[in-house]
Design a protein around this motif. Sequence first.
Motif, PDB file in Angstrom:
ATOM      1  N   ALA A 118      -4.160 -64.870 -20.639  1.00  0.00           N
ATOM      2  CA  ALA A 118      -4.617 -64.222 -19.402  1.00  0.00           C
ATOM      3  C   ALA A 118      -4.345 -65.122 -18.201  1.00  0.00           C
ATOM      4  CB  ALA A 118      -6.102 -63.877 -19.500  1.00  0.00           C
ATOM      5  N   THR A 123      -5.239 -56.425 -12.288  1.00  0.00           N
ATOM      6  CA  THR A 123      -4.943 -56.492 -13.719  1.00  0.00           C
ATOM      7  C   THR A 123      -6.128 -57.152 -14.405  1.00  0.00           C
ATOM      8  OG1 THR A 123      -3.693 -58.542 -13.380  1.00  0.00           O
ATOM      9  CG2 THR A 123      -2.428 -56.495 -13.494  1.00  0.00           C
ATOM     10  N   ALA A 148      -3.833 -62.736 -14.602  1.00  0.00           N
ATOM     11  CA  ALA A 148      -4.739 -61.588 -14.532  1.00  0.00           C
ATOM     12  C   ALA A 148      -5.766 -61.821 -13.429  1.00  0.00           C
ATOM     13  CB  ALA A 148      -5.435 -61.389 -15.874  1.00  0.00           C
ATOM     14  N   LEU A 205       0.287 -57.274 -19.697  1.00  0.00           N
ATOM     15  CA  LEU A 205       0.017 -57.131 -18.262  1.00  0.00           C
ATOM     16  C   LEU A 205       1.059 -57.873 -17.429  1.00  0.00           C
ATOM     17  CD1 LEU A 205      -3.837 -57.689 -18.180  1.00  0.00           C
ATOM     18  CD2 LEU A 205      -2.610 -55.516 -18.011  1.00  0.00           C
ATOM     19  N   PRO A 226      -3.448 -59.420 -22.601  1.00  0.00           N
ATOM     20  CA  PRO A 226      -2.788 -60.251 -21.593  1.00  0.00           C
ATOM     21  C   PRO A 226      -1.260 -60.215 -21.658  1.00  0.00           C
ATOM     22  CG  PRO A 226      -4.439 -61.530 -22.786  1.00  0.00           C
ATOM     23  CD  PRO A 226      -4.395 -60.176 -23.404  1.00  0.00           C
ATOM     24  N   VAL A 267     -10.753 -61.277 -16.589  1.00  0.00           N
ATOM     25  CA  VAL A 267     -10.640 -61.170 -18.041  1.00  0.00           C
ATOM     26  C   VAL A 267     -11.970 -60.683 -18.592  1.00  0.00           C
ATOM     27  CG1 VAL A 267     -11.232 -63.608 -18.447  1.00  0.00           C
ATOM     28  CG2 VAL A 267      -9.908 -62.356 -20.152  1.00  0.00           C
ATOM     29  N   GLU A 301      -6.170 -66.246 -26.169  1.00  0.00           N
ATOM     30  CA  GLU A 301      -6.059 -65.076 -25.290  1.00  0.00           C
ATOM     31  C   GLU A 301      -6.512 -65.387 -23.868  1.00  0.00           C
ATOM     32  OE1 GLU A 301      -8.135 -62.117 -27.567  1.00  0.00           O
ATOM     33  OE2 GLU A 301      -6.328 -61.627 -28.725  1.00  0.00           O
ATOM     34  N   ALA A 343      -7.471 -58.338 -18.085  1.00  0.00           N
ATOM     35  CA  ALA A 343      -7.032 -58.666 -19.442  1.00  0.00           C
ATOM     36  C   ALA A 343      -8.206 -58.688 -20.406  1.00  0.00           C
ATOM     37  CB  ALA A 343      -6.345 -60.035 -19.438  1.00  0.00           C
TER      38      ALA A 343
END
Length: 185
Positions: free
Chosen positions: A118, A105, A123, A97, A94, A126, A114, A107
């Motif tokens: 993200a 995107t 993102a 990105l 993440p 994920v 995390e 992640a």
Amino acid sequence: MRRRYSAAMPGFQRFPDLWLLSDERNDSGLEAALTRLPRGSGFIYRHYHLPPAERVARWYTLLRLARARGHVAILADSTMTAREWGADGAYGAPLALYPTRDLLTLATAHNLAEIAQANRAQADAVLLSPAFPTRSHPDAPSLGPLRFRLLAAQARMPVIALGGMTAHTAHRLDWPRWAAIDGLS
């Protein structure tokens, strides 16, 4: 405001539920695996094991097949490289990105921190792992269905289950979106 997935790619109607990840282990069977996937599935090209020139060449070979099958093709690299290589998006940690209007995107996440990263990175999706024990990380603890769902509930974007995923474990997890290396190869 979140961009719509169709805005990122002309003709893209909905976000894929099924994703194939490339790896050194499944390289020899990728063409067959891409052909077997339902039309409009997702493909994440990693192939970190190849030298740069070979990685690029293999990408373009697989990209042509993915496009012919209507798959979304994501490159595990920067958004800049993904754009240069003609990918539909970028995949990675993440913090690496950057949201763009023209690329998806995706992640990676393994824990709550995390997932939060993200979310902050905005993102589009994920990949949360490992949902179940995996061949690639046999000694790593897996999330299991309960922890997976608790973490997934914190994401502000679609969550794709990864790690030990097959049609059987996807059914057991009762999760609509999943990805696999071995489970789809």
